[in-house]
Design a protein around this motif. Structure first.
Motif, short mmCIF file in Angstrom:
data_model
loop_
_atom_site.label_atom_id
_atom_site.label_comp_id
_atom_site.label_asym_id
_atom_site.label_seq_id
_atom_site.Cartn_x
_atom_site.Cartn_y
_atom_site.Cartn_z
N ALA A 130 0.83 -1.21 0.00
CA ALA A 130 0.00 0.00 0.00
C ALA A 130 0.86 1.26 0.00
O ALA A 130 0.57 2.23 -0.70
CB ALA A 130 -0.93 -0.01 1.21
N LEU A 131 1.96 1.24 0.78
CA LEU A 131 2.86 2.39 0.84
C LEU A 131 3.56 2.61 -0.50
O LEU A 131 3.66 3.76 -0.98
CB LEU A 131 3.89 2.17 1.96
CG LEU A 131 4.91 3.28 2.16
CD1 LEU A 131 4.23 4.61 2.51
CD2 LEU A 131 5.91 2.89 3.26
N ALA A 132 4.03 1.53 -1.12
CA ALA A 132 4.70 1.64 -2.42
C ALA A 132 3.75 2.21 -3.48
O ALA A 132 4.13 3.08 -4.28
CB ALA A 132 5.23 0.27 -2.85
N ASN A 133 2.51 1.74 -3.49
CA ASN A 133 1.53 2.24 -4.46
C ASN A 133 1.27 3.73 -4.27
O ASN A 133 1.18 4.49 -5.24
CB ASN A 133 0.22 1.46 -4.33
CG ASN A 133 0.31 0.06 -4.92
OD1 ASN A 133 1.35 -0.33 -5.44
ND2 ASN A 133 -0.78 -0.68 -4.84
N PHE A 134 1.15 4.16 -3.02
CA PHE A 134 0.86 5.56 -2.76
C PHE A 134 2.01 6.47 -3.20
O PHE A 134 1.79 7.50 -3.86
CB PHE A 134 0.58 5.79 -1.27
CG PHE A 134 0.30 7.22 -0.93
CD1 PHE A 134 -0.95 7.77 -1.12
CD2 PHE A 134 1.31 8.05 -0.44
CE1 PHE A 134 -1.22 9.11 -0.83
CE2 PHE A 134 1.08 9.37 -0.15
CZ PHE A 134 -0.19 9.91 -0.34
N ILE A 135 3.24 6.09 -2.82
CA ILE A 135 4.40 6.92 -3.18
C ILE A 135 4.54 7.01 -4.69
O ILE A 135 4.84 8.08 -5.25
CB ILE A 135 5.68 6.35 -2.54
CG1 ILE A 135 5.59 6.43 -1.01
CG2 ILE A 135 6.92 7.09 -3.04
CD1 ILE A 135 6.74 5.75 -0.29
#
Length: 705
Positions: free
Chosen positions: A92-97
């Motif tokens: 989720a963090l990778a997708n957001f960044i």
């Protein structure tokens, strides 16, 4: 075993691949647990004085105790919940960044690095490409997230929900991206590696006190069965039996119902009811006592699970049985499942027909409903059903079920017609735990075209409003308040209608004839098509006499709906336990005919018999027995005292005065490991407290097990 503290991200980066064995439970963390992890992560990320946050252990099997530097997959024994949740959070963090085009907000947290370090092995292909491989449905759902592809048809709801939650949380805290990254970098685990040739994964798995979601009894049982098998057999049994069983329960129902099923299964097999918190322990004891191999065991569990799904989860396909099981579920008759599982097995083995099984199910329903109406305590029903199958003659199956119910002792009795008919007329049925059940059964009994009760609402013909109108007061008479209080929620005053709002608190005459449809046709109670409203057209006033008359009619119907078993006397006599050997009475005990102990014994016996109507007195050659389930106290008459044997373990007695003696290793007359002496009336109240403990222990009146 080798255990070391490790930073989670460094641990993931150096590990080649984690594989969740097929016998492990599915991913089960809830949103609450994910929010707790997020809260801990943010606290650590915001506070530079917090060096690390421990989230639990990761236990896995490798071929040697060397450091994790080779490319062999690691088999996870414990920690899949933490691994999976961490993977979802990182994804989720990778997708957001990446979508926000933030570059690399903190060193090491560039989207490509997050994926290539912690989610995938960039130089590998196929399944080796992924750092974490889950089992079955969980696997395909997680891979669809990591590859940004459509979810599978039967997606894992937990994985989808928690991934969406982390996406939402990251977006909500986008102004604290640095804190998120710092917090993630501070997560610490205990890295526990096992050597397959030296360590016993099952024993280690059992003994660990995990900080993750507590394993259910069914999880422990599944792991116990499959963990020690050779991989080929493990896979075969899981795919042929256990996985279809999990699918039969469904993702949500498996977590809720499977533990209960295993408890009922063990009760069916052993006749003993396991403590709800010790089903796994009871299962291991059962496994050690049985014959047959693991395949036989798993196949049998699978078969009984299909029976349970048919009864408890609405999977039955035969229409009449399906309806009967639905009625049992509405009545909440879980205690009957051990007996019904055995009966359903005999049905599947062609020992009884579907019609005969239906009759047995309806007999169980009648037994439970009649006892509820007659307000008979329910604490003995679990034991009744636990041992019922063992009393049957399988060559005369239905007959022996009827006989078993008819011969139950008083406290377990099948209420007679007159008792049931009397009590159903006066019971508060409006506040009964399953009022839609009894209304639907009364209305639809014998109907081929069933009435959908859910389309109607319950109606108090005599209204609930304490401030009754003058019309109602006149109709009920001078004692109108007493009549309303006595009959308001009873059978005679309750019915069904589709016009509850139109009726309101209006007079009876209006409810009977005054309501009309849009075309002017009368549609009041007198014109209702429901059986419950039969005869209302002939009732001119609604008063105590009318309510009682209607209750009499409906109670007569109820006796026909919830029928009692019946057998000719000569047939029933053949099932009665025979009296063998000599018969004894008080005259066979000289110390009870004359002497100092006679008044004390008479006082004692009267108090014991008053404990409960179920208590039975039996004179034997050497002592007098007092029984409920079986002997709970035996009295040995002596010249100067009465010697009492209490039937429970010495460690189970609460004896603050220290009067009891442990006779567990001594020869004695009577049953039980506890002995106490009674020599005077002054001692009687205290001794009765000890006797009551033995009775309560036998009847299960202590803590709920």
């Amino acid at each position: 075993m080798k255990a070391t503290e490790a930073n989670l991200l460094k641990f993931l980066r150096k590990s080649p691949q984690f594989v969740i064995p097929i016998y492990q439970r599915n991913y089960s963390w809830t949103a609450d647990e994910c929010r707790q992890l997020w809260s801990d992560l943010m606290r650590a990320g915001r506070d530079d004085t917090v060096p690390a946050h421990f989230i639990g252990s990761i236990v896995y099997v490798e071929r040697s105790l060397s450091t994790v530097t080779n490319q062999e997959s690691l088999l996870v024994i414990d920690g899949q919940q933490r691994l999976t949740t961490s993977t979802l959070l990182i994804a989720a963090l990778a997708n957001f960044i990446e979508k926000a085009d933030l570059g690399e907000p903190i060193e090491g947290f560039k989207p490509s690095k997050l994926r290539n370090y912690y989610l995938v092995n960039p130089d590998e292909e196929g399944e080796r490409h992924f750092k974490l491989l889950l089992s079955e449905t969980d696997r395909d759902t997680l891979l669809s997230i990591l590859q940004a592809t459509p979810a599978p048809a039967e997606a894992s709801t937990n994985i989808q929900r928690n991934f969406a939650l982390f996406q939402e949380l990251v977006a909500q805290h986008k102004g604290e991206l640095l804190a998120i990254c710092k917090g993630l970098a501070k997560l610490v685990i205990v890295d526990v590696s096992l050597d397959r040739s030296q360590d016993n994964p099952q024993l280690i798995f059992e003994s660990m006190n995990s900080t993750g979601r507590e394993l259910s009894q069914a999880d422990l049982i599944r792991n116990y069965i499959l963990m020690g098998l050779e991989p080929k057999l493990q896979t075969e049994l899981y795919k042929s039996y256990w996985r279809p069983m999990e699918k039969g329960f469904g993702q949500a129902a498996y977590a809720v119902h499977f533990d209960a099923f295993m408890r009922h299964y063990l009760t069916t097999k052993t006749g003993e009811i396991p403590n709800v918190r010790e089903v796994y322990t009871a299962f291991k004891a059962y496994d050690r006592s049985r014959s047959g191999d693991t395949r036989d065991l798993v196949a049998d569990i699978h078969a009984f699970a299909t029976y349970y799904c048919a009864m408890a989860l609405g999977e039955e396909t035969e229409p009449d049985l399906k309806q009967a099981f639905h009625d049992l579920r509405e009545l909440k008759v879980d205690v009957a499942y051990p007996f019904l599982l055995d009966a359903y097995h005999d049905y599947r083995q062609y020992r009884i027909s579907a019609e005969e099984l239906l009759g047995i199910v309806r007999m169980v329903e009648s037994y439970v409903f009649r006892r509820a109406i007659c307000a008979i305590p329910t604490n003995s029903m679990n034991k009744t059903f636990a041992g019922l199958s063992r009393t049957l003659k399988k060559d005369r199956y239905v007959e022996s079920v009827r006989a078993a119910f008819l011969l139950l002792p008083s406290y377990r009795r099948f209420p007679r017609d007159d008792e049931f008919e009397r009590d159903i007329k006066i019971r508060d049925l409006y506040n009964f735990r399953s009022r839609s059940f009894w209304l639907r059964r009364l209305e639809n009994h014998g109907r081929k075209e069933r009435v959908a009760i859910e389309d109607y609402t319950i109606e108090h013909i005599l209204p609930q409003n304490e401030a009754l109108s003058a019309t109602w007061q006149n109709e009920l008479g001078p004692e109108w308040q007493a009549v309303q209080k006595r009959y308001l929620h009873t059978l005679g005053n309750l019915t069904l209608t589709g016009y509850n709002s139109e009726y309101s608190d209006r007079p009876y005459a209006y409810k009977r004839d005054g309501v009309q449809d849009q075309d002017g046709n009368p549609i009041g109670l007198a014109h209702s098509p429901l059986r419950l409203n039969k005869g209302m057209a002939q009732v001119t006033a609604w008063n105590e006499e009318a309510i009682k008359a209607r209750a009499d009619r409906l109670a007569g119907d109820a006796v026909k709906v919830w029928t009692a078993p019946n057998l000719p006397d000569d047939v029933l006599d053949a099932y009665r336990p025979g009296k063998h050997g000599a018969q004894y009475g008080i005259d066979d005990h000289p110390f009870l005919r004359t002497g100092a102990m006679v008044p004390l014994f008479q006082d004692l016996r009267q108090r014991i018999l008053e404990i409960d109507p179920c208590v039975v007195e039996e004179y034997l050659k050497l002592y007098v027995a007092y029984k409920a389930e079986t002997n709970f106290v035996d009295v040995v008459p002596q010249a100067k005292r009465l010697r009492l044997s209490l039937n429970l373990g010495f460690h189970e007695i609460d004896d603050p005065k220290g009067r009891c003696v442990d006779v567990s290793n001594l020869g004695r007359w009577g049953n039980g490991d506890v002995e106490v002496h009674l020599a005077s009336a002054d001692e009687l109240p205290y001794v009765m407290g000890l006797i009551r403990q033995a009775f309560d222990h036998q009847m299960g009146n202590q803590a709920d097990n």
